[in-house]
Structure formats: C-alpha cells, structure tokens
Design a protein around this motif. Structure first.
Motif, PDB file in Angstrom:
ATOM      1  N   ALA A  46       0.894  -1.037  -0.156  1.00  0.00           N
ATOM      2  CA  ALA A  46       0.162  -0.092   0.134  1.00  0.00           C
ATOM      3  C   ALA A  46       0.807   1.276  -0.162  1.00  0.00           C
ATOM      4  O   ALA A  46       0.690   2.301  -0.779  1.00  0.00           O
ATOM      5  N   PHE A  72       2.528   1.670  -3.591  1.00  0.00           N
ATOM      6  CA  PHE A  72       1.662   1.986  -4.455  1.00  0.00           C
ATOM      7  C   PHE A  72       1.305   3.472  -4.279  1.00  0.00           C
ATOM      8  O   PHE A  72       0.955   4.333  -4.993  1.00  0.00           O
ATOM      9  N   ASP A  73       0.749   3.657  -2.974  1.00  0.00           N
ATOM     10  CA  ASP A  73       0.491   5.339  -2.606  1.00  0.00           C
ATOM     11  C   ASP A  73       1.734   6.214  -3.178  1.00  0.00           C
ATOM     12  O   ASP A  73       1.272   7.351  -3.615  1.00  0.00           O
ATOM     13  N   LEU A  86      -0.824   5.293  -7.313  1.00  0.00           N
ATOM     14  CA  LEU A  86      -1.599   4.179  -8.072  1.00  0.00           C
ATOM     15  C   LEU A  86      -2.286   3.438  -6.836  1.00  0.00           C
ATOM     16  O   LEU A  86      -1.802   3.364  -5.429  1.00  0.00           O
ATOM     17  N   THR A  87      -3.459   2.740  -7.301  1.00  0.00           N
ATOM     18  CA  THR A  87      -4.124   1.615  -6.049  1.00  0.00           C
ATOM     19  C   THR A  87      -3.567   0.267  -6.467  1.00  0.00           C
ATOM     20  O   THR A  87      -2.895   0.204  -7.321  1.00  0.00           O
ATOM     21  N   SER A  88      -3.885  -0.342  -5.594  1.00  0.00           N
ATOM     22  CA  SER A  88      -3.351  -1.699  -5.697  1.00  0.00           C
ATOM     23  C   SER A  88      -4.047  -2.261  -6.765  1.00  0.00           C
ATOM     24  O   SER A  88      -3.482  -3.184  -7.492  1.00  0.00           O
ATOM     25  N   TRP A  89      -5.449  -1.972  -7.414  1.00  0.00           N
ATOM     26  CA  TRP A  89      -5.759  -2.738  -8.366  1.00  0.00           C
ATOM     27  C   TRP A  89      -5.422  -2.199  -9.759  1.00  0.00           C
ATOM     28  O   TRP A  89      -5.171  -2.986 -10.530  1.00  0.00           O
ATOM     29  N   GLU A  90      -5.207  -0.765  -9.470  1.00  0.00           N
ATOM     30  CA  GLU A  90      -4.553  -0.359 -10.686  1.00  0.00           C
ATOM     31  C   GLU A  90      -3.185  -0.875 -10.928  1.00  0.00           C
ATOM     32  O   GLU A  90      -2.905  -1.244 -12.251  1.00  0.00           O
ATOM     33  N   ARG A 150     -13.198  -1.368 -13.841  1.00  0.00           N
ATOM     34  CA  ARG A 150     -11.712  -0.670 -13.687  1.00  0.00           C
ATOM     35  C   ARG A 150     -10.974  -0.236 -14.844  1.00  0.00           C
ATOM     36  O   ARG A 150     -10.383   0.870 -14.808  1.00  0.00           O
TER      37      ARG A 150
END
Length: 225
Positions: A88, A91-92, A96-100, A135
C-alpha cells in the motif's frame, strides 16, 4: 478468530516451545505485548515468536485439537499484514491503487506494445468481467490505459498501457521490490530459495481445492446440565 479444524492428537513440548502436532489451524491470533513475549534474542534475531506461545497455550487449553498448521498459517497471516502495508505504501507513493497496479503489471509483464484483451486481464487479476470493465473505464479516465480495436478481430477490444501508466507501474514496482527486500533482509539467499520452493509446493497443493461455499459441519457443543 476463525474456526479451528479438529484433527489428531497434540502434545506440548518443553516450556515456551511450540506444541508438536499434526493437523487443524487458527488464523488471526493476537500478538502478545513485548513484556509478555517469551523469546530468546541472538543479536537481534528472535528464536521464538508470538505464534510459538500461542501454540503452547492452545495445546494446554485444548489438548484434543491438532494444531500443527497453526505454526504455518498464522505466520503467513501475520506476514501478509506486513506485506499489505508495504504494498500500500509503495503504490500510494507512486500514485496508484493496488488494483491499478495489478492491471498495469499484467500489461507490463507482457512486453511491448503493452496490450492485452480484457479476458486476459480478468484471468490474471482474478476479478469478474464486470469489475474489470469498471476498472478499465476508470483507468482510461486517468490516462493510464486506452482501448483499441483488436486488429485480429474487428469486434474485439484490446487494452493498451499509456506512457503515463508505464512510468507509474515501473516506479511502483521499483519501490515494492525495495520494500520486499527489506522485509526479507534477515534471510540469506539459500534460505530464501528454500522458502520459495516450499511455498510454491504449498500454493500448488492449496490450489487443488475448490473454494468453500457451504457451511462447515462442526460437532455439536456439549450441553450443560
């Protein structure tokens, strides 16, 4: 806590050591405060952790239960929490988000021109087609991917990563790799390789089972007179 699974017998080892068993497990065990943690220290590396104490305590409280998998699955659960935080944060920091990241990493690993069909994205990210459509829409709005007509199928669609998406996923992957290296810093290469081999065997074994969708039948609780 999630339910224990009952199995064979279990006996307690020496004081403060893990019980020696063979079957059922427990997740989500709460850690003991440092003042209560019974560990031996050797240059900063502990020989025992909270799970050892939890196993010993459960072996005393429920000697009829089979607790061996607790040593593995409870530790995997705890490690996953550290990894979730590391992912997290990486990505932050990269926007980005985790799913991105999951979607972009599929496109990145495939190589140039960094495009895949929505079906491939669904299969490799383990989400429904409806979720993936949503998404992709949101990532198109952010300028991370774009939709193209599949040149091999006029009715088909490809999802292609944009230069912005490429920059962000590469940045996130570098930060994630650095964070995971720090988490593994206490293990030499030989132990990492062996651990990877054992986890692969475990993953392949678990993948054979279908997800549990029906309630598990548990033995009835004893009735109080």
């Amino acid at each position: 806590m999630l339910p224990l699974h009952q199995g064979g017998s279990c006996r307690r080892a020496a004081p403060y050591q893990s019980a020696r068993c063979s079957g059922g497990f427990l997740y989500n065990a709460a850690p003991l405060p440092d003042s209560q943690s019974r560990t031996r220290d050797n240059g900063g590396m502990k020989h025992e952790d909270e799970v050892d104490q939890i196993i010993a305590d459960w072996a005393t409280a429920r000697p009829d239960l089979d607790l061996a998998p607790l040593a593995i699955f409870s530790r995997l659960w705890r490690i996953s929490k550290h990894l979730d935080r590391a992912r997290a944060h990486a990505f932050d920091r990269s926007g980005l988000t985790s799913w991105e990241f999951d979607v972009l990493s599929v496109l990145r690993r495939g190589g140039e021109p960094f495009s895949q069909s929505p079906k491939v994205l669904v299969q490799q990210t383990l989400v429904s087609s409806g979720t993936m459509t949503n998404r992709i829409d949101r990532m198109v709005e952010r300028g991370l991917v774009r939709r193209l007509t599949d040149p091999n199928d006029g009715r088909g669609v490809l999802v292609e990563m944009t230069p912005q998406g490429l920059t962000l996923v590469d940045t996130a992957m570098t930060r994630l790799s650095d964070a995971e290296e720090r988490l593994l810093g206490g293990l030499p290469r030989s132990e990492r390789d062996r651990l990877s081999t054992l986890l692969r065997r475990l993953a392949l074994s678990i993948d054979r089972f279908e997800p549990i969708t029906e309630p598990i039948d548990l033995p009835p609780l004893p009735q109080n007179d």
